[in-house]
Design a protein around this motif. Structure first.
Motif, short mmCIF file in Angstrom:
data_model
loop_
_atom_site.label_atom_id
_atom_site.label_comp_id
_atom_site.label_asym_id
_atom_site.label_seq_id
_atom_site.Cartn_x
_atom_site.Cartn_y
_atom_site.Cartn_z
N LYS A 51 0.83 -1.21 0.00
CA LYS A 51 0.00 0.00 0.00
C LYS A 51 0.86 1.25 0.00
N THR A 52 1.95 1.25 0.77
CA THR A 52 2.81 2.43 0.80
C THR A 52 3.51 2.62 -0.54
N LYS A 53 3.90 1.52 -1.20
CA LYS A 53 4.50 1.64 -2.53
C LYS A 53 3.50 2.29 -3.49
N LYS A 54 2.26 1.82 -3.46
CA LYS A 54 1.23 2.36 -4.34
C LYS A 54 0.98 3.83 -4.04
N SER A 55 0.87 4.18 -2.76
CA SER A 55 0.57 5.57 -2.41
C SER A 55 1.75 6.47 -2.75
N LYS A 56 2.98 5.96 -2.61
CA LYS A 56 4.15 6.77 -2.97
C LYS A 56 4.15 7.06 -4.47
#
Length: 50
Positions: free
Chosen positions: A28-33
């Motif tokens: 999720k953090t990869k996607k949001s970044k």
């Protein structure tokens, strides 16, 4: 004896769920970044054109 096995199984399940939650959070953090990066690029482009 049964109580020990039950607790051990419950602890293992908890550990597995924790690992899955950590993996999910990282994805999720990869996607949001990447989403934030694309938004930032869009706004910088928009700012330069106006």
């Amino acid at each position: 004896m049964m109580d020990y096995q039950y607790r051990r199984r419950a602890f293992q399940n908890l550990h597995v769920e924790k690992e899955e939650a950590i993996k999910d959070l990282k994805q999720k953090t990869k996607k949001s970044k990447s989403m934030l990066a694309s938004i930032a690029t869009f706004f910088s482009f928009f700012h330069h054109t106006s």
